[in-house]
Design a protein around this motif. Structure first.
Motif, PDB file in Angstrom:
ATOM      1  N   MET A 164      44.322  38.449  41.874  1.00 39.27           N
ATOM      2  CA  MET A 164      45.722  38.027  41.801  1.00 39.27           C
ATOM      3  C   MET A 164      46.181  37.481  43.142  1.00 39.27           C
ATOM      4  SD  MET A 164      47.467  41.777  41.519  1.00 39.27           S
ATOM      5  CE  MET A 164      47.240  43.021  42.792  1.00 39.27           C
ATOM      6  N   LYS A 165      47.271  36.725  43.109  1.00 40.02           N
ATOM      7  CA  LYS A 165      47.794  36.102  44.322  1.00 40.02           C
ATOM      8  C   LYS A 165      49.306  35.988  44.210  1.00 40.02           C
ATOM      9  CE  LYS A 165      45.793  34.373  48.050  1.00 40.02           C
ATOM     10  NZ  LYS A 165      44.811  35.133  48.823  1.00 40.02           N
ATOM     11  N   LEU A 166      49.992  36.367  45.273  1.00 43.69           N
ATOM     12  CA  LEU A 166      51.445  36.224  45.376  1.00 43.69           C
ATOM     13  C   LEU A 166      51.721  35.113  46.382  1.00 43.69           C
ATOM     14  CD1 LEU A 166      54.300  37.293  44.694  1.00 43.69           C
ATOM     15  CD2 LEU A 166      54.026  38.919  46.576  1.00 43.69           C
ATOM     16  N   VAL A 167      52.425  34.058  45.952  1.00 40.57           N
ATOM     17  CA  VAL A 167      52.627  32.879  46.798  1.00 40.57           C
ATOM     18  C   VAL A 167      54.117  32.584  46.932  1.00 40.57           C
ATOM     19  CG1 VAL A 167      52.045  30.451  47.160  1.00 40.57           C
ATOM     20  CG2 VAL A 167      50.450  31.949  45.924  1.00 40.57           C
ATOM     21  N   PHE A 178      53.557  34.248  41.082  1.00 42.47           N
ATOM     22  CA  PHE A 178      52.573  35.322  40.980  1.00 42.47           C
ATOM     23  C   PHE A 178      51.492  34.865  40.015  1.00 42.47           C
ATOM     24  CE2 PHE A 178      51.403  39.392  38.642  1.00 42.47           C
ATOM     25  CZ  PHE A 178      50.446  39.760  39.584  1.00 42.47           C
ATOM     26  N   MET A 179      50.235  34.794  40.501  1.00 35.59           N
ATOM     27  CA  MET A 179      49.128  34.322  39.676  1.00 35.59           C
ATOM     28  C   MET A 179      48.073  35.410  39.533  1.00 35.59           C
ATOM     29  SD  MET A 179      48.660  30.427  41.127  1.00 35.59           S
ATOM     30  CE  MET A 179      48.680  30.914  42.832  1.00 35.59           C
ATOM     31  N   PHE A 180      47.501  35.494  38.344  1.00 35.10           N
ATOM     32  CA  PHE A 180      46.361  36.386  38.175  1.00 35.10           C
ATOM     33  C   PHE A 180      45.422  35.823  37.124  1.00 35.10           C
ATOM     34  CE2 PHE A 180      49.102  38.040  34.839  1.00 35.10           C
ATOM     35  CZ  PHE A 180      48.231  38.446  33.833  1.00 35.10           C
ATOM     36  N   ALA A 181      44.127  36.130  37.286  1.00 34.71           N
ATOM     37  CA  ALA A 181      43.091  35.642  36.378  1.00 34.71           C
ATOM     38  C   ALA A 181      42.615  36.792  35.506  1.00 34.71           C
ATOM     39  CB  ALA A 181      41.923  35.067  37.179  1.00 34.71           C
ATOM     40  N   GLU A 182      42.350  36.481  34.233  1.00 30.06           N
ATOM     41  CA  GLU A 182      41.926  37.519  33.298  1.00 30.06           C
ATOM     42  C   GLU A 182      41.046  36.890  32.217  1.00 30.06           C
ATOM     43  OE1 GLU A 182      41.074  40.675  32.834  1.00 30.06           O
ATOM     44  OE2 GLU A 182      43.102  41.219  33.478  1.00 30.06           O
ATOM     45  N   MET A 183      40.080  37.663  31.723  1.00 29.59           N
ATOM     46  CA  MET A 183      39.260  37.228  30.604  1.00 29.59           C
ATOM     47  C   MET A 183      39.990  37.564  29.312  1.00 29.59           C
ATOM     48  SD  MET A 183      36.566  35.856  32.010  1.00 29.59           S
ATOM     49  CE  MET A 183      35.430  35.723  30.623  1.00 29.59           C
TER      50      MET A 183
END
Length: 403
Positions: A164-167, A178-183
């Protein structure tokens, strides 16, 4: 009598400070951290006017944005209000930040919070009680409950720090992404929350065979999974809007020679007590820490080596960047170790938290890749950790004041 003398002394000090030339006062303030400057506003009207000057704020923010902070959130028991401590790489002490006061009235009684991540003025907390996310603007003292995640309620264990990333939004300091990667159904998906519209957006990532990391490009890396010899990482071209751009999927591997020298695993390798490994992911890097047991004890360990690995320019493999010299490696025993990693302004920063027999310790290491230089960042005594339960740790870019 003693109280009266102390008040008179403080008053004289304040008056004496205000008699200094305004240029000298500003120069003194430029050497302080934002939490100290905010407290200085309460000194008197003259200092408040100086700090509120738009030209002063611009100069202050230009320098402060280059600071690196580390935030540690602790609790005495499971559902107390918690305490946030922060330390800047140009300060000399830990700051106790009144996040509980900011949250008061905005969270439900007994809400169980965990610090997920931080960036700029923003902190993100996960609420285990209600499986939601809470954003806190430390400087503006604003609390926002993020609307339900598209994947539904999620507790602390569902979030992966390296995924995840908070920008903060550079064009609007009061907003963030707020970005996050998920399957999802075996497909990699990027989820992005925009605070200015309070909406979520999703994009499915694409497999690529011609991916090339361009120098000076603004690319974010979100970790999806970490298998013994292969990782799955999402590459995001961050232009702020993501219009007509799709995330790419990378699967960097460790070659056989590297595997023999440094067998890869996620977490501790329980099958090899003489060579236990811990992997910490962040951005396009990972840190591999080798631990040795001490006195044949499964619980007592010592750090033997620490290596930085990087995703290759074509995204196909992990490449060894550097091994930390022995002088920056901690020789203190540890029973449990966790940490976080961040790359910013050309420096790879690693924070490690260790616990042995109830005693917590924090280690902060910086590696400047261009200069090929390692640096151990000295931290003040962390006695506030003793007797507490960890509820999150995160690096963050510098705090700023609003114009």
């Amino acid at each position: 009598m003693e109280k009266s003398q102390r008040c008179n002394k403080d008053t004289n000090t304040n008056i004496g400070f205000c008699l200094l030339p305004s240029e000298l006062i500003q120069n003194i303030l430029f050497h302080l951290c934002i939490p100290e400057i905010i407290r200085m506003k309460l000194l008197n009207k003259f200092v408040l006017t100086t700090i509120s000057d738009r030209s002063f704020i611009r100069q202050l923010n230009d320098g402060s944005q280059r600071d690196t902070w580390i935030f540690v959130y602790t609790r005495r028991w499971r559902r107390d209000n918690g305490v946030l401590h922060g330390f800047s790489d140009r300060s000399v002490r830990w700051f106790k930040i009144p996040v509980a006061e900011i949250l008061a009235g905005e969270i439900r009684p007994g809400e169980d919070l965990y610090l997920l991540t931080a960036s700029g003025n923003f902190l993100l907390f996960a609420s285990n009680t209600h499986s939601g996310i809470i954003a806190v603007d430390l400087v503006g003292k604003i609390v926002t409950r993020i609307s339900s995640c598209p994947l539904g309620p999620r507790g602390t264990s569902s979030w992966r720090r390296s995924g995840m990333k908070l920008v903060p939004d550079p064009s609007s300091p009061s907003h963030f992404r707020f970005m996050f990667a998920e399957m999802v159904n075996n497909r990699p998906v990027l989820f992005t929350y925009h605070s200015n519209t309070a909406t979520w957006h999703t994009k499915e990532a694409e497999d690529t065979t011609n991916w090339v990391l361009k120098k000076n490009s603004n690319v974010l890396f979100l970790s999806l999974s970490n298998r013994p010899h292969e990782s799955t990482v999402m590459s995001v071209d961050d232009d702020g809007s993501m219009i007509n751009r799709f995330p790419a999927i990378l699967r960097p591997r460790i070659n056989q020679d590297a595997i023999r020298q440094c067998p890869s695993s996620v977490g501790f390798s329980r099958n090899d007590l003489e060579s236990q490994l811990l992997h910490i992911h962040g951005d396009e890097y990972k840190v591999v820490i080798r631990l040795d047991t001490v006195d044949n004890s499964k619980m007592k360990k010592m750090m033997k080596s620490l290596e930085v690995w990087e995703i290759s320019s074509n995204g196909e493999k992990w490449e060894l960047v550097s091994s930390a010299p022995s002088e920056v490696i901690s020789n203190k025993p540890c029973g449990v170790m966790m940490g976080c990693l961040e790359r910013r302004l050309g420096v790879i920063r690693v924070a490690l938290m260790t616990n042995y027999e109830g005693l917590w310790n924090i280690i902060w290491l910086d590696y400047d890749k261009q200069k090929d230089k390692w640096e151990w960042v000295p931290l003040p005594d962390c006695r506030f950790l003793q007797g507490s339960n960890m509820a999150g740790i995160s690096f963050s870019s510098g705090l700023t004041l609003s114009l």
